[in-house]
Motif scaffolding. Structure first.
Motif, PDB file in Angstrom:
ATOM      1  N   SER A 129       0.810  -1.223   0.000  1.00  0.00           N
ATOM      2  CA  SER A 129       0.000   0.000   0.000  1.00  0.00           C
ATOM      3  C   SER A 129       0.842   1.272   0.000  1.00  0.00           C
ATOM      4  O   SER A 129       0.291   2.381  -0.061  1.00  0.00           O
ATOM      5  CB  SER A 129      -0.924   0.018   1.231  1.00  0.00           C
ATOM      6  N   VAL A 130       2.144   1.136   0.075  1.00  0.00           N
ATOM      7  CA  VAL A 130       3.033   2.298   0.081  1.00  0.00           C
ATOM      8  C   VAL A 130       3.275   2.759  -1.347  1.00  0.00           C
ATOM      9  O   VAL A 130       3.585   1.943  -2.226  1.00  0.00           O
ATOM     10  CB  VAL A 130       4.376   1.969   0.766  1.00  0.00           C
ATOM     11  N   GLU A 131       3.125   4.060  -1.577  1.00  0.00           N
ATOM     12  CA  GLU A 131       3.333   4.605  -2.912  1.00  0.00           C
ATOM     13  C   GLU A 131       4.780   4.403  -3.354  1.00  0.00           C
ATOM     14  O   GLU A 131       5.713   4.600  -2.578  1.00  0.00           O
ATOM     15  CB  GLU A 131       2.986   6.090  -2.928  1.00  0.00           C
ATOM     16  N   SER A 132       4.967   4.039  -4.605  1.00  0.00           N
ATOM     17  CA  SER A 132       6.300   3.762  -5.125  1.00  0.00           C
ATOM     18  C   SER A 132       7.178   5.014  -5.137  1.00  0.00           C
ATOM     19  O   SER A 132       6.697   6.125  -5.381  1.00  0.00           O
ATOM     20  CB  SER A 132       6.211   3.210  -6.551  1.00  0.00           C
ATOM     21  N   PHE A 133       8.452   4.812  -4.861  1.00  0.00           N
ATOM     22  CA  PHE A 133       9.471   5.840  -5.046  1.00  0.00           C
ATOM     23  C   PHE A 133      10.796   5.126  -5.272  1.00  0.00           C
ATOM     24  O   PHE A 133      10.914   3.921  -5.037  1.00  0.00           O
ATOM     25  CB  PHE A 133       9.549   6.779  -3.829  1.00  0.00           C
ATOM     26  N   SER A 134      11.778   5.844  -5.748  1.00  0.00           N
ATOM     27  CA  SER A 134      13.086   5.253  -6.034  1.00  0.00           C
ATOM     28  C   SER A 134      13.947   5.301  -4.779  1.00  0.00           C
ATOM     29  O   SER A 134      14.332   6.381  -4.323  1.00  0.00           O
ATOM     30  CB  SER A 134      13.770   5.998  -7.175  1.00  0.00           C
ATOM     31  N   ALA A 135      14.250   4.139  -4.224  1.00  0.00           N
ATOM     32  CA  ALA A 135      15.042   4.056  -2.992  1.00  0.00           C
ATOM     33  C   ALA A 135      16.526   3.924  -3.330  1.00  0.00           C
ATOM     34  O   ALA A 135      16.912   3.157  -4.213  1.00  0.00           O
ATOM     35  CB  ALA A 135      14.598   2.859  -2.160  1.00  0.00           C
ATOM     36  N   GLY A 136      17.349   4.679  -2.603  1.00  0.00           N
ATOM     37  CA  GLY A 136      18.789   4.530  -2.755  1.00  0.00           C
ATOM     38  C   GLY A 136      19.287   3.282  -2.063  1.00  0.00           C
ATOM     39  O   GLY A 136      20.245   2.647  -2.506  1.00  0.00           O
ATOM     40  N   ILE A 137      18.621   2.924  -0.949  1.00  0.00           N
ATOM     41  CA  ILE A 137      18.983   1.758  -0.155  1.00  0.00           C
ATOM     42  C   ILE A 137      17.694   1.063   0.282  1.00  0.00           C
ATOM     43  O   ILE A 137      16.727   1.730   0.665  1.00  0.00           O
ATOM     44  CB  ILE A 137      19.779   2.168   1.107  1.00  0.00           C
ATOM     45  N   ILE A 138      17.691  -0.257   0.237  1.00  0.00           N
ATOM     46  CA  ILE A 138      16.586  -1.034   0.786  1.00  0.00           C
ATOM     47  C   ILE A 138      17.176  -2.013   1.796  1.00  0.00           C
ATOM     48  O   ILE A 138      18.094  -2.767   1.477  1.00  0.00           O
ATOM     49  CB  ILE A 138      15.823  -1.808  -0.305  1.00  0.00           C
ATOM     50  N   SER A 139      16.653  -1.966   3.012  1.00  0.00           N
ATOM     51  CA  SER A 139      17.119  -2.878   4.059  1.00  0.00           C
ATOM     52  C   SER A 139      15.933  -3.613   4.662  1.00  0.00           C
ATOM     53  O   SER A 139      14.787  -3.167   4.579  1.00  0.00           O
ATOM     54  CB  SER A 139      17.890  -2.122   5.150  1.00  0.00           C
ATOM     55  N   ALA A 140      16.228  -4.746   5.274  1.00  0.00           N
ATOM     56  CA  ALA A 140      15.213  -5.521   5.990  1.00  0.00           C
ATOM     57  C   ALA A 140      15.935  -6.522   6.864  1.00  0.00           C
ATOM     58  O   ALA A 140      16.860  -7.188   6.411  1.00  0.00           O
ATOM     59  CB  ALA A 140      14.279  -6.233   5.021  1.00  0.00           C
ATOM     60  N   ARG A 141      15.523  -6.610   8.118  1.00  0.00           N
ATOM     61  CA  ARG A 141      16.188  -7.538   9.022  1.00  0.00           C
ATOM     62  C   ARG A 141      15.374  -8.812   9.259  1.00  0.00           C
ATOM     63  O   ARG A 141      15.928  -9.884   9.380  1.00  0.00           O
ATOM     64  CB  ARG A 141      16.489  -6.850  10.368  1.00  0.00           C
TER      65      ARG A 141
END
Length: 209
Positions: A129-141
């Motif tokens: 549901s989050v509007e798309s944007f261009s991320a410089g970094i994507i993290s997830a733990r």
């Protein structure tokens, strides 16, 4: 460098921020421990190792990115690491924290406000549901198995996006199990806080599954 204890963890974090950043982490530690009595943010057994298990574990991700890289998209931020920790250490980096659980999202918003983190935005909804944007970094733990994580977040990535995914002991196997075009984008780095854990590091836009 391998971080063994709380003293080394604080020194490790100091290498990636300034005195004000350390003060914000001190305050964040107080807030996390207080909130942990209200809702189960982190394991009780990890409270006495907060700096090593949560702060230094987050800070080590900064070794793989340029200081000017932004925005930073953190998936399933939950208790705060790594997204909220990064925001506290690097107030010049725009951080978007995605957390679908209402109580966790409310906690993240309160903590960001308490720490004065104007660089931090909390998205209290599912990633879909989050509007798309261009991320410089994507993290997830601890967000999702790697294939699902990449499928859900690919629309935020570009050919230059950095992926920083602490995955524990399963890191190497998860990369090997990816389809060949996507697997070629990633490699595994040793965690500085856990000799048995790895961090999946990559750059680019994964192919759809």
């Amino acid at each position: 460098m391998t971080v063994h204890d709380e003293h080394e963890a604080r020194s490790f974090c100091a290498g990636y921020t300034d005195d004000e950043g350390l003060k914000r982490l001190d305050r964040l530690a107080v807030l996390m421990l207080a909130e942990n009595r209200v809702q189960n943010l982190i394991a009780k057994s990890s409270e006495e190792f907060l700096w090593r298990r949560h702060f230094a574990d987050s800070a080590q991700l900064l070794a793989y990115v340029s200081r000017k890289t932004s925005p930073w998209l953190d998936l399933g931020t939950g208790a705060g690491p790594p997204g909220l920790v990064i925001a506290a250490m690097r107030p010049d980096t725009v951080c978007v924290l995605v957390e679908s659980r209402r109580k966790r999202a409310e906690w993240l918003s309160r903590a960001a406000l308490e720490l004065g983190l104007t660089n931090c935005r909390v998205e209290g909804r599912k990633l879909e549901s989050v509007e798309s944007f261009s991320a410089g970094i994507i993290s997830a733990r601890a967000f999702a198995p790697l294939p699902k994580l990449l499928d859900l977040s690919a629309r935020f990535s570009t050919p230059d996006t950095m992926w920083l995914l602490p995955k524990g002991r399963s890191a190497g196997q998860e990369v090997q199990d990816l389809p060949t075009p996507s697997a070629a984008l990633f490699h595994v780095e040793q965690s500085a806080t856990d000799p048995q854990a790895g961090i999946i590091v990559g750059r680019g836009r994964p192919e759809p599954a």
